[in-house]
Scaffold this motif. Structure first.
Motif, mmCIF file in Angstrom:
data_model
loop_
_atom_site.group_PDB
_atom_site.id
_atom_site.type_symbol
_atom_site.label_atom_id
_atom_site.label_comp_id
_atom_site.label_asym_id
_atom_site.label_seq_id
_atom_site.Cartn_x
_atom_site.Cartn_y
_atom_site.Cartn_z
ATOM 1 N N UNK A 112 0.841 -1.204 0.000
ATOM 2 C CA UNK A 112 0.000 0.000 0.000
ATOM 3 C C UNK A 112 0.874 1.250 0.000
ATOM 4 N N UNK A 113 1.905 1.259 0.835
ATOM 5 C CA UNK A 113 2.781 2.425 0.912
ATOM 6 C C UNK A 113 3.506 2.621 -0.419
ATOM 7 N N UNK A 114 3.933 1.517 -1.025
ATOM 8 C CA UNK A 114 4.572 1.619 -2.342
ATOM 9 C C UNK A 114 3.616 2.261 -3.341
ATOM 10 N N UNK A 115 2.358 1.853 -3.336
ATOM 11 C CA UNK A 115 1.384 2.408 -4.269
ATOM 12 C C UNK A 115 1.111 3.880 -3.993
ATOM 13 N N UNK A 116 1.040 4.253 -2.713
ATOM 14 C CA UNK A 116 0.867 5.667 -2.392
ATOM 15 C C UNK A 116 2.033 6.491 -2.934
ATOM 16 N N UNK A 117 3.246 6.002 -2.746
ATOM 17 C CA UNK A 117 4.407 6.704 -3.286
ATOM 18 C C UNK A 117 4.385 6.781 -4.795
ATOM 19 N N UNK A 118 3.920 5.704 -5.422
ATOM 20 C CA UNK A 118 3.825 5.680 -6.887
ATOM 21 C C UNK A 118 2.851 6.735 -7.397
ATOM 22 N N UNK A 119 1.815 7.039 -6.618
ATOM 23 C CA UNK A 119 0.777 7.978 -7.052
ATOM 24 C C UNK A 119 1.056 9.424 -6.637
ATOM 25 N N UNK A 120 2.132 9.662 -5.890
ATOM 26 C CA UNK A 120 2.402 11.015 -5.406
ATOM 27 C C UNK A 120 2.569 12.039 -6.534
ATOM 28 N N UNK A 121 3.274 11.737 -7.647
ATOM 29 C CA UNK A 121 3.347 12.738 -8.724
ATOM 30 C C UNK A 121 1.972 13.157 -9.238
ATOM 31 N N UNK A 122 1.054 12.202 -9.381
ATOM 32 C CA UNK A 122 -0.304 12.547 -9.820
ATOM 33 C C UNK A 122 -1.015 13.379 -8.764
ATOM 34 N N UNK A 123 -0.764 13.080 -7.495
ATOM 35 C CA UNK A 123 -1.369 13.836 -6.399
ATOM 36 C C UNK A 123 -0.904 15.291 -6.415
ATOM 37 N N UNK A 124 0.395 15.510 -6.598
ATOM 38 C CA UNK A 124 0.928 16.870 -6.599
ATOM 39 C C UNK A 124 0.496 17.657 -7.828
ATOM 40 N N UNK A 125 0.266 16.951 -8.938
ATOM 41 C CA UNK A 125 -0.073 17.637 -10.186
ATOM 42 C C UNK A 125 -1.535 18.051 -10.257
ATOM 43 N N UNK A 126 -2.394 17.423 -9.461
ATOM 44 C CA UNK A 126 -3.828 17.700 -9.512
ATOM 45 C C UNK A 126 -4.217 18.579 -8.317
ATOM 46 N N UNK A 127 -4.685 19.790 -8.594
ATOM 47 C CA UNK A 127 -4.982 20.736 -7.510
ATOM 48 C C UNK A 127 -6.016 20.193 -6.535
ATOM 49 N N UNK A 128 -7.087 19.583 -7.057
ATOM 50 C CA UNK A 128 -8.141 19.089 -6.180
ATOM 51 C C UNK A 128 -7.644 17.930 -5.319
ATOM 52 N N UNK A 129 -6.916 16.999 -5.931
ATOM 53 C CA UNK A 129 -6.342 15.881 -5.171
ATOM 54 C C UNK A 129 -5.381 16.397 -4.107
ATOM 55 N N UNK A 130 -4.554 17.355 -4.502
ATOM 56 C CA UNK A 130 -3.546 17.869 -3.572
ATOM 57 C C UNK A 130 -4.206 18.499 -2.352
ATOM 58 N N UNK A 131 -5.205 19.302 -2.566
ATOM 59 C CA UNK A 131 -5.848 19.972 -1.438
ATOM 60 C C UNK A 131 -6.631 18.994 -0.572
ATOM 61 N N UNK A 132 -7.148 17.938 -1.199
ATOM 62 C CA UNK A 132 -7.957 16.988 -0.441
ATOM 63 C C UNK A 132 -7.107 15.985 0.328
#
Length: 424
Positions: A112-132
């Motif tokens: 799970x932690x590996x997957x969260x790290x894998x998705x971090x670039x998408x999280x930082x790039x999306x304003x709504x995801x980042x704020x949420x």
């Protein structure tokens, strides 16, 4: 950690490795072997196969098989399912976080932690995801790094935190590097500090190099320092060239406000359901040269990408704070003395000094909104408004001046006021 993890491996003597190094290597090999020797049950294999097929066809993961796999009795099936979540086109961060909260098996937690790290670039790039989700993901990873019983989970958490870039919690990684009981976790923390690309990370790595005594870890820190020095050198070269469009915007705003006098209202810290918001509201002196002339001279892709938007765009935002501030600025625009209004938003994350502002509510990320209202009736005895803004910024955020940074989430809204628009 089980007794089997620390047992002496008779093969160590045959390899010629030092006992400490051999123990570390054999432990990693046993972890990998354990996973390979646990085949998936037939029903789990079918579920995982269906999920893999969807990924190969670049489709969204089917919810039915995904939920069945995440609830399967075999930990291997659950681990495969969350690994595939990390490769999915849709960053299902909420599902990963809720699964993590219910999972007891260390192998699944690591996945799970590996997957969260894998998705971090998408999280930082999306304003709504980042704020949420940025604050929640960051806090969760820090907690795992500091307290999870399994070294593999802590190692994965360190790696994931290093992918946060400007939001990387340097102090948490420094503590892990200096005090974690497992050498692999310490090494991962060193590499994460380098991956952050932050100048302060270099000081932490040099500090650790003086304190640690294990040869393997010393070599890892040296490699991390070399990697970080390359990143910092590239930043220095870039700083001497024309900046990025966002940096150009900040410098243009700085130059525009440099000779304006005005006043700064009392800084306000608003606590929202997602992240605290610091509002710095200033009124600056109106002159013949208006902000629109400056903005029109910036790269047009800033407008095309809606990084500079009209004030009315705030009313279509999901962010309640932006909507309320936008409405208030529209009201200011109706005043005859008002020339133009602007609103700038950016986010900073820190583990150390700024945290004192936020620790009561356990938050470590802070969004800063700077508002400027241009008025024709400003007391010319007022101090330069740029100086007042800089002092308030430093006092409340403990950060370097905003114009010296290259933020990845800068947004700007601008509106000329009706009484002045016809004079343009």
């Amino acid at each position: 950690m089980s007794e089997d993890d620390t047992a002496h491996d008779p093969s160590d003597a045959a390899t010629g490795k030092a006992p400490e190094e051999a123990q570390k290597t054999s432990r990693q090999e046993r972890e990998v072997t354990q996973r390979r020797l646990c085949p998936l049950p037939a029903d789990g294999e079918a579920l995982v196969s269906e999920l893999k097929t969807a990924l190969e066809r670049q489709l969204l993961l089917p919810s039915g098989p995904l939920l069945l796999a995440l609830a399967h009795s075999s930990w291997n099936v659950r681990a495969e399912a969350v690994r595939l979540l990390g490769l999915s086109r849709e960053p299902m961060i909420e599902l990963l976080l809720s699964t993590l909260g219910q999972e007891a098996h260390e192998g699944v937690r690591e996945a799970i932690v590996w997957s969260l790290g894998r998705l971090i670039p998408a999280l930082l790039a999306d304003e709504q995801l980042r704020r949420t989700w940025l604050v929640h993901v960051r806090t969760t990873l820090i907690a795992l790094l500091q307290a999870d019983d399994c070294w593999l989970v802590r190692e994965a958490a360190a790696w994931a935190l290093g992918r946060l870039g400007w939001a990387t919690p340097l102090e948490a990684l420094r503590q892990a590097l200096l005090s974690d009981s497992d050498e692999e976790v310490c090494a991962a923390a060193a590499q994460a500090l380098a991956a952050s690309g932050r100048r302060l990370a270099r000081a932490y790595l040099l500090e650790a190099l003086e304190k640690v005594e294990m040869p393997f870890l010393q070599e890892t820190i040296r490699e991390a320092l070399a990697e970080l020095d390359e990143v910092l050198a590239r930043k220095e070269v870039q700083a001497q060239r024309p900046g990025s469009p966002l940096r150009q915007t900040l410098l243009a705003l700085r130059d525009f406000l440099e000779d304006r006098r005005g006043s700064l209202l009392e800084p306000r810290l608003l606590v929202t359901g997602q992240e605290p918001v610091l509002v710095l509201w200033c009124i600056y002196q109106a002159k013949e040269r208006r902000l629109k002339e400056v903005l029109d001279g910036l790269p047009q892709d800033l407008w095309a990408r809606a990084l500079i938007a009209p004030l009315e765009a705030t009313q279509r935002s999901n962010d309640r704070v932006l909507r309320l501030l936008g409405q208030r600025l529209v009201q200011y625009c109706q005043q005859p003395s008002c020339q133009e209004v602007l609103m700038l938003s950016t986010t900073i994350c820190r583990q150390a000094r700024t945290e004192s502002l936020l620790t009561e509510r356990g938050r470590t990320c802070l969004r800063v909104i700077i508002i400027g209202v241009s008025a024709s009736e400003v007391d010319l005895n007022k101090p330069p408004v740029l100086r007042e803004l800089a002092l308030a910024w430093k006092a409340t955020t403990q950060e370097a001046p905003l114009c010296e940074q290259d933020p990845c989430d800068l947004r700007l809204w601008y509106q000329p006021c009706p009484s002045w628009a016809g004079q343009s």
